[in-house]
Design a protein around this motif. Structure first.
Motif, mmCIF file in Angstrom:
data_model
loop_
_atom_site.group_PDB
_atom_site.id
_atom_site.type_symbol
_atom_site.label_atom_id
_atom_site.label_comp_id
_atom_site.label_asym_id
_atom_site.label_seq_id
_atom_site.Cartn_x
_atom_site.Cartn_y
_atom_site.Cartn_z
ATOM 1 N N SER A 42 0.836 -1.206 0.000
ATOM 2 C CA SER A 42 0.000 0.000 0.000
ATOM 3 C C SER A 42 0.869 1.254 0.000
ATOM 4 O O SER A 42 0.587 2.230 -0.709
ATOM 5 N N ARG A 43 1.935 1.229 0.776
ATOM 6 C CA ARG A 43 2.853 2.376 0.779
ATOM 7 C C ARG A 43 3.521 2.527 -0.582
ATOM 8 O O ARG A 43 3.740 3.657 -1.059
ATOM 9 N N VAL A 44 3.850 1.412 -1.212
ATOM 10 C CA VAL A 44 4.451 1.464 -2.549
ATOM 11 C C VAL A 44 3.523 2.194 -3.510
ATOM 12 O O VAL A 44 3.971 3.011 -4.325
ATOM 13 N N LEU A 50 2.673 9.468 -5.741
ATOM 14 C CA LEU A 50 3.206 10.791 -5.416
ATOM 15 C C LEU A 50 4.408 11.130 -6.292
ATOM 16 O O LEU A 50 4.566 12.272 -6.741
ATOM 17 N N ALA A 51 5.250 10.132 -6.559
ATOM 18 C CA ALA A 51 6.393 10.354 -7.448
ATOM 19 C C ALA A 51 5.910 10.683 -8.856
ATOM 20 O O ALA A 51 6.457 11.565 -9.528
ATOM 21 N N GLY A 52 4.881 9.986 -9.306
ATOM 22 C CA GLY A 52 4.340 10.261 -10.632
ATOM 23 C C GLY A 52 3.765 11.654 -10.735
ATOM 24 O O GLY A 52 3.948 12.347 -11.750
ATOM 25 N N GLN A 53 3.088 12.076 -9.693
ATOM 26 C CA GLN A 53 2.534 13.429 -9.660
ATOM 27 C C GLN A 53 3.652 14.465 -9.724
ATOM 28 O O GLN A 53 3.580 15.440 -10.479
ATOM 29 N N ARG A 54 4.708 14.236 -8.952
ATOM 30 C CA ARG A 54 5.827 15.178 -8.917
ATOM 31 C C ARG A 54 6.562 15.229 -10.252
ATOM 32 O O ARG A 54 7.065 16.277 -10.659
ATOM 33 N N ARG A 55 6.626 14.082 -10.946
ATOM 34 C CA ARG A 55 7.334 14.006 -12.226
ATOM 35 C C ARG A 55 6.441 14.348 -13.419
ATOM 36 O O ARG A 55 6.868 14.265 -14.566
ATOM 37 N N VAL A 131 5.614 1.125 -15.116
ATOM 38 C CA VAL A 131 6.840 0.395 -14.798
ATOM 39 C C VAL A 131 7.743 1.264 -13.930
ATOM 40 O O VAL A 131 8.274 0.826 -12.904
ATOM 41 N N ALA A 132 7.900 2.512 -14.339
ATOM 42 C CA ALA A 132 8.762 3.433 -13.595
ATOM 43 C C ALA A 132 8.247 3.670 -12.181
ATOM 44 O O ALA A 132 9.031 3.709 -11.222
ATOM 45 N N LEU A 133 6.930 3.800 -12.028
ATOM 46 C CA LEU A 133 6.393 4.229 -10.737
ATOM 47 C C LEU A 133 6.250 3.095 -9.730
ATOM 48 O O LEU A 133 6.359 3.330 -8.520
ATOM 49 N N TYR A 147 14.245 9.589 -0.790
ATOM 50 C CA TYR A 147 13.566 9.875 0.482
ATOM 51 C C TYR A 147 13.305 11.368 0.650
ATOM 52 O O TYR A 147 12.207 11.784 1.026
ATOM 53 N N ALA A 148 14.319 12.172 0.351
ATOM 54 C CA ALA A 148 14.185 13.619 0.528
ATOM 55 C C ALA A 148 13.261 14.252 -0.502
ATOM 56 O O ALA A 148 12.836 15.402 -0.335
ATOM 57 N N GLY A 149 12.936 13.512 -1.561
ATOM 58 C CA GLY A 149 12.030 14.037 -2.573
ATOM 59 C C GLY A 149 10.586 14.064 -2.118
ATOM 60 O O GLY A 149 9.737 14.685 -2.769
ATOM 61 N N PHE A 150 10.293 13.382 -1.019
ATOM 62 C CA PHE A 150 8.952 13.382 -0.438
ATOM 63 C C PHE A 150 8.986 14.247 0.815
ATOM 64 O O PHE A 150 9.933 14.180 1.602
ATOM 65 N N SER A 151 7.962 15.040 1.001
ATOM 66 C CA SER A 151 7.939 15.905 2.174
ATOM 67 C C SER A 151 7.741 15.073 3.436
ATOM 68 O O SER A 151 7.244 13.938 3.392
#
Length: 219
Positions: A42-44, A50-55, A131-133, A147-151
């Motif tokens: 679930s965390r994944v 969130l990474a996809g949104q940021r990218r 695949v990337a996300l 890690y630092a890329g997430f608030s």
């Protein structure tokens, strides 16, 4: 009615899709995996989304959820083969599940690839967003990559909803080991060989150079 787990917004507008497919994935994985793997998966999903949104990547949330939630099911004995990598076992389980739900073949193939490659660094980030996300989510939750890329707010919100165990680092390593120890040959050329080497003093790694030199070719 959707459960609170399905509808809860975590941060940045990211949530688990409130769809029939996502509900059935949640129910299936919750009934199949340990709480450690369910919460990890679930965390994944959240870290991947969130990474996809940021990218600024476009992705189907249902399919990302499928990839994230099924990515470790190959560690579960009922879904573990004797000869294939656990990543392939998980990808095959996801394929069967999605086929039964009428998901288009192209979408299934993206999910399959995302799961199959989630422990193969250096490649997924150049492939389809799913695949990337999936890999981005796995790398964040297990390895702390980016890690630092997430608030701090994002990290705390995700972990509050889906807690890490008190000793998650060692717990997940033990879970990996228990899931692959019966087929050590499948770790040749991948990171799970490190897990076996760490846990089993009698484990002997496959050697790429040795395989070449011992091949039946002359010269």
């Amino acid at each position: 009615m959707a459960t609170s787990v399905q509808t809860a917004l975590i941060t940045g507008g990211v949530s688990i899709p409130d769809s029939r497919l996502a509900h059935e994935i949640t129910e299936f994985i919750r009934d199949t995996e340990s709480s450690l793997l369910f919460n990890h998966s679930s965390r994944v999903y959240y870290f991947g989304a969130l990474a996809g949104q940021r990218r600024n990547l476009k992705f189907d949330a249902d399919l990302l959820y499928a990839g994230a939630m099924f990515h470790d099911i190959g560690l579960v004995p009922a879904y573990s083969s004797t000869a294939d990598r656990f990543e392939v076992d998980g990808a095959n389980a996801a394929r069967r599940f999605l086929e039964q739900h009428g998901i288009p073949v192209e979408d299934i193939n993206h999910v399959w690839t995302a799961i199959a490659l989630h422990t193969t660094p250096g490649i997924p980030q150049y492939m389809h967003p799913l695949v990337a996300l999936v890999t981005a989510g796995v790398e964040m939750d297990v390895l702390g990559i980016d890690y630092a890329g997430f608030s701090e707010e994002q990290r705390e919100a995700v972990v509050a909803r889906y807690p890490r165990t008190a000793h998650f680092k060692e717990d997940i390593l033990e879970t990996f080991y228990e899931g692959i120890r019966h087929k050590p040959q499948t770790t040749f050329g991948n990171v799970k060989a490190d897990v076996l080497a760490d846990k089993d003093p009698e484990f002997v790694r496959g050697n790429f150079c040795q395989v070449i030199r011992q091949s039946p070719w002359r010269g």
